[in-house]
Design an enzyme around this catalytic site. Structure first.
Site, PDB file in Angstrom:
ATOM      1  N   LYS A 175      24.498 -42.492 -26.080  1.00 50.89           N
ATOM      2  CA  LYS A 175      24.543 -42.697 -24.628  1.00 50.89           C
ATOM      3  C   LYS A 175      24.985 -41.406 -23.903  1.00 50.89           C
ATOM      4  O   LYS A 175      25.227 -40.395 -24.539  1.00 50.89           O
ATOM      5  CB  LYS A 175      25.459 -43.872 -24.301  1.00 50.89           C
ATOM      6  CG  LYS A 175      25.069 -45.170 -25.049  1.00 50.89           C
ATOM      7  CD  LYS A 175      23.776 -45.798 -24.543  1.00 50.89           C
ATOM      8  CE  LYS A 175      23.153 -46.818 -25.468  1.00 50.89           C
ATOM      9  NZ  LYS A 175      23.892 -48.053 -25.642  1.00 50.89           N
TER      10      LYS A 175
HETATM   11  C1  LIG Z   1      23.956 -49.459 -26.151  1.00 56.13           C
HETATM   12  C2  LIG Z   1      23.628 -50.707 -25.431  1.00 56.13           C
HETATM   13  C3  LIG Z   1      24.426 -51.855 -25.480  1.00 56.13           C
HETATM   14  C4  LIG Z   1      25.568 -52.038 -26.445  1.00 56.13           C
HETATM   15  O1  LIG Z   1      26.505 -51.077 -26.403  1.00 56.13           O
HETATM   16  P1  LIG Z   1      27.469 -50.825 -27.673  1.00 56.13           P
HETATM   17  O2  LIG Z   1      28.469 -49.865 -27.111  1.00 56.13           O
HETATM   18  O3  LIG Z   1      26.617 -50.218 -28.740  1.00 56.13           O
HETATM   19  O4  LIG Z   1      28.061 -52.113 -28.066  1.00 56.13           O
HETATM   20  C5  LIG Z   1      24.099 -52.928 -24.661  1.00 56.13           C
HETATM   21  N1  LIG Z   1      23.029 -52.891 -23.858  1.00 56.13           N
HETATM   22  C6  LIG Z   1      22.215 -51.831 -23.815  1.00 56.13           C
HETATM   23  C7  LIG Z   1      21.039 -51.867 -22.887  1.00 56.13           C
HETATM   24  C8  LIG Z   1      22.469 -50.712 -24.604  1.00 56.13           C
HETATM   25  O5  LIG Z   1      21.627 -49.672 -24.569  1.00 56.13           O
END
Ligand SMILES: *Cc1c(COP(=O)(O)O)cnc(C)c1O
Length: 382
Positions: free
Chosen positions: A181
């Site tokens: 991210k």
């Molecule tokens: C990455 C992501 C999540 C989950 O996040 P984590 O930190 O990996 O638990 C949820 N929704 C979307 C759209 C994502 O890209």
């Protein structure tokens, strides 16, 4: 190693920030939590930011503090990571999938309205790829039917809608700090809100349902606490918050670089008619977590899987975001939506590829991707 679709960037400043915390008195639930939350709230232009141990935990928190329960429904998108819908199941609520727009792959407001029933309590929408959804339309629907809007902005840290940053545009907005991210804390997440009552409930939920935390009690010299709700241990550590703070300082630079790379892809794709980038609405500043293209299969002599494999063979770590959630065995077996019921998401799934995009990519990495696309698409051209 192929060029991945996404990757973190950790520098010496990040490492030093974490090491400082290792030498301090507080490894978790110390001063770095509030510092990170305050800085994050300022970045996203919102009053409250509540950190969680992951984006998934943050989604669980958001769904829980509006007291979703068995019998309730919430409308969400199939074109997302499964955690978006799973948070509803954690609460016993039923996810109802509404189809996406074919050109943006964002949830279609007209499709949402078609699925609203007397059981509907919330909309859980996703800023897919980093483009904010049409939140004014979502809010209008929410007002009309008395719903809460939870925005999964795990792709969209730093995005803007009509000049306003994502974070304070919905009742609660959820972010993730997974390494792919915009910024990372290894694992981590955040819920932002302008509602002080919800912020308080979120803090309680992430700490076993206890109204105060260990540090607050230390400050007051008190042992007394009460558990008032059923909560979880979803706390982020001080080590992670120190990393998050250090990463956040680089967000503007990294966003600019993501947009620069996306722009290079936009220009290159003009020469590749068999690939269509997603449409971008004119009133948004895209955060480009992903750069997604749709294959024009009518012009190509091969399926997405073959083109995917050929690009991987060229060292280009393309990916697919996402298998529509309702098509996963868990969802299929429980009849949440049958195959064929969300035709636009399902058609898009056959055509999408995510190209590598992360701030540390060089211009020559981008050129390598473009060159591989030219080579592979000419091999598969009809
Ligand atoms: C990455 C992501 C999540 C989950 O996040 P984590 O930190 O990996 O638990 C949820 N929704 C979307 C759209 C994502 O890209």
């Amino acid at each position: 190693m192929p060029l991945p679709y996404g990757k973190q960037w950790i520098d010496e400043e990040d490492i030093a920030a974490v090491v400082d915390v290792l030498r301090s008195d507080w490894l978790t639930t110390g001063p770095k939590i509030e510092e990170f939350e305050t800085a994050f709230a300022a970045t996203t232009g919102v009053k409250y930011a509540v950190s969680f141990s992951s984006g998934t935990a943050a989604l669980h928190g958001a769904a829980s503090v509006i007291a979703l329960r068995p019998g309730d429904e919430a409308i969400t998108t199939p074109m997302t990571f499964c955690a978006t819908a799973n948070c509803l199941l954690y609460c016993g609520a039923r996810p109802v999938f509404a189809d996406v727009e074919s050109d943006t792959l964002l949830i279609d407001p007209a499709e949402i309205e078609r699925h609203i029933t007397s059981q509907t309590r919330a909309l859980v929408v996703v800023d897919y790829a980093g483009q904010p959804v049409a939140l004014h339309e979502m809010s209008a629907l929410a007002d009309k039917y008395g719903l809460t809007v939870i925005e999964d902005a795990c792709h969209a840290l730093g995005a803007r809608l009509e000049g306003r940053p994502v974070g304070g545009l919905s009742t609660m907005t959820v972010f993730s700090f997974h390494p792919v991210k915009h910024i990372t804390t290894a694992e981590g997440g955040m819920v932002t809100t302008n509602d002080p009552g919800l912020a308080e409930k979120l803090r309680c939920f992430r700490n076993h349902g206890i109204g105060s935390d260990h540090r607050q009690r230390e400050r007051l010299g008190s042992w007394f606490y009460e558990m008032v709700e059923l909560g979880y241990n979803y706390r982020l550590t001080d080590l992670q918050c120190a990393l998050g703070l250090s990463q956040l300082r680089k967000l503007d630079r990294w966003l600019a670089r993501r947009r620069e790379i996306a722009h290079r892809y936009d220009l290159a794709l003009q020469q590749l008619p068999a690939l269509r980038p997603l449409a971008v609405h004119s009133n948004v500043e895209h955060a480009y977590h992903l750069y997604v293209v749709q294959l024009d299969l009518e012009q190509l002599n091969g399926a997405r899987s073959e083109i995917f494999a050929a690009l991987r063979a060229e060292g280009i770590g393309v990916n697919v975001h996402y298998i529509p959630v309702h098509l996963h065995p868990f969802y299929r077996e429980r009849g949440f939506a049958v195959a064929g019921s969300l035709p636009r998401a399902e058609a898009a799934y056959e055509r999408i590829l995510s190209l590598p995009l992360f701030p540390r990519m060089s211009d020559s990495d981008v050129d390598d991707v473009v060159e591989a696309l030219h080579k592979v698409l000419s091999e598969f051209s009809r």
